[in-house]
Design an enzyme around this catalytic site. Structure first.
Site, short mmCIF file in Angstrom:
data_model
loop_
_atom_site.label_atom_id
_atom_site.label_comp_id
_atom_site.label_asym_id
_atom_site.label_seq_id
_atom_site.Cartn_x
_atom_site.Cartn_y
_atom_site.Cartn_z
N ASN A 1 0.83 -1.21 0.00
CA ASN A 1 0.00 0.00 0.00
C ASN A 1 0.86 1.25 0.00
OD1 ASN A 1 -2.07 -1.80 0.17
ND2 ASN A 1 -2.36 -1.56 2.37
N ASP B 1 -0.64 4.19 0.91
CA ASP B 1 -1.46 5.17 1.64
C ASP B 1 -0.81 5.68 2.93
OD1 ASP B 1 -3.67 2.39 2.47
OD2 ASP B 1 -1.89 3.07 3.54
N HIS C 1 6.01 -0.52 -2.60
CA HIS C 1 5.47 0.15 -3.80
C HIS C 1 5.52 1.65 -3.65
CE1 HIS C 1 2.98 -3.68 -4.93
NE2 HIS C 1 4.26 -3.77 -5.25
N CYS D 1 9.79 20.69 -9.57
CA CYS D 1 10.83 20.60 -8.54
C CYS D 1 11.31 22.01 -8.17
CB CYS D 1 11.98 19.78 -9.13
SG CYS D 1 13.44 19.63 -8.10
N THR E 1 -4.67 -8.90 0.46
CA THR E 1 -4.11 -8.76 -0.87
C THR E 1 -4.66 -9.86 -1.77
OG1 THR E 1 -2.09 -8.68 -2.22
CG2 THR E 1 -2.02 -10.07 -0.26
N SER E 2 -4.93 -9.50 -3.00
CA SER E 2 -5.48 -10.48 -3.95
C SER E 2 -4.38 -11.39 -4.49
CB SER E 2 -6.16 -9.75 -5.12
OG SER E 2 -5.20 -8.94 -5.78
N ASN F 1 -8.22 -12.55 4.48
CA ASN F 1 -8.75 -11.86 3.31
C ASN F 1 -10.26 -12.01 3.25
OD1 ASN F 1 -7.42 -10.38 1.03
ND2 ASN F 1 -8.74 -11.73 -0.17
#
Ligand code: BV8
Ligand code: ZN
Length: 222
Positions: free
Chosen positions: A83, A85, A100, A128, A169-170, A194
């Site tokens: 994730n 987030d 990630h 930037c 998670t899938s 899950n």
């Protein structure tokens, strides 16, 4: 631990492949690519600003909190998350590998400078401060390689683990999904938590189906 979008679902963060994995009729997986950014950086920034706005308004849930308690309880703990987030860090988890990337970090496409910026709207072509280069989200897009150091640490953690909880998670995205198999091959007991079965359910020692926000706290505080 290995977590995916499902652990943040009860916080109100859309998952990638669920029905809520869409934005303005674009599939998230089509926008989270270098090709999409090269073709239309403004559309991709609109997508990430939408996610920043949404994720900026939510907070961690009982499952994130339970993993913080677990980390305090066990001698060695690594939290590998797919994730972006940032909710694990917000909840207080310490040894977190954000393989990630992180939605709140931006990277300059010219000088490579990375910085944290919690602005819910970065604008459509943020640049930037140092060199004027176009900024991009500091996340790993589909077709991009993961940071070799982070991935190496995640594989190492999987290989020395005695127990791995795979939460929300899938198990579709690689190479993240292979981490559960690394742990299993190294002799760890692996449990999947899950909402529904996944392609990896059959290789798990335990498959607990239900909401992470209900199951994970009960695993930690039985
Ligand atoms: C790469 C950041 C080398 C962006 C993301 C084999 C080997 C290597 C690569 C590949 C391969 N096969 C295919 C590939 C390519 C690709 C890939 O895996 N594609 C998939 C779609 C098949 N992989 C890559 O491109 C990776 N790069 O391998 O580099 C390379 C280089 C060049 C060419 C080839 C290879 C990079 C992948 C990283 C992509 N970036 N995120 C962003 O977020 O904006 S991945 C993205 O999907 C998110 O991070 C998300 O976390 C992740 C995985 O999805 P899940 O977390 O599993 O979420 P999902 O919605 O799928 O599932 C949620 C689950 O939760 C469901 O099962 C649901 O039932 C459950 N759930 C829902 N609610 C709850 C719940 N569970 C419990 N409680 C609930 N309440
Ligand atoms: Zn720069």
């Amino acid at each position: 631990m290995l977590t995916g979008a499902g652990i943040s679902a009860e916080s109100g963060v859309p998952t990638f492949r669920g029905a809520d994995g869409l934005w303005k009729n674009h599939r998230a997986t089509d926008l989270a690519t270098p090709q999409a950014f090269a073709a239309d950086p403004e559309l991709v920034w609109e997508f990430y600003n939408w996610r920043r706005g949404l994720i900026g308004k939510v907070t961690f849930n009982a499952a994130h909190q339970a993993l913080v308690t677990l980390e305090e309880r066990v001698p060695a703990f690594t939290l590998i998350t797919q994730n972006v987030d940032g909710l694990h860090l917000l909840a207080g988890s310490r040894n977190v590998l954000e393989i990630h990337g992180n939605l709140w970090k931006v990277r300059c496409t010219r000088c490579g400078r990375i910085r944290l910026d919690r602005n819910p709207d970065m604008g459509r072509r943020p640049v930037c401060e140092e060199c004027g280069g176009l900024l991009r989200p500091h996340v790993v897009w589909f077709g991009e390689s993961l940071d070799p150091d982070l991935l190496g640490r995640a594989v190492e953690a999987a290989r020395i683990s005695q127990v791995m909880l795979v939460i929300g998670t899938s198990a579709v995205v690689q190479p993240a999904a292979s981490l559960a198999l690394e742990a299993k091959a190294a002799g760890a007991r692996v449990a999947e938590i899950n909402l529904e079965p996944t392609g990896q359910s059959g290789t798990m020692d335990y498959a607990l189906h239900g909401k992470a926000g209900e199951i994970v706290p009960r695993l930690v505080e039985p």
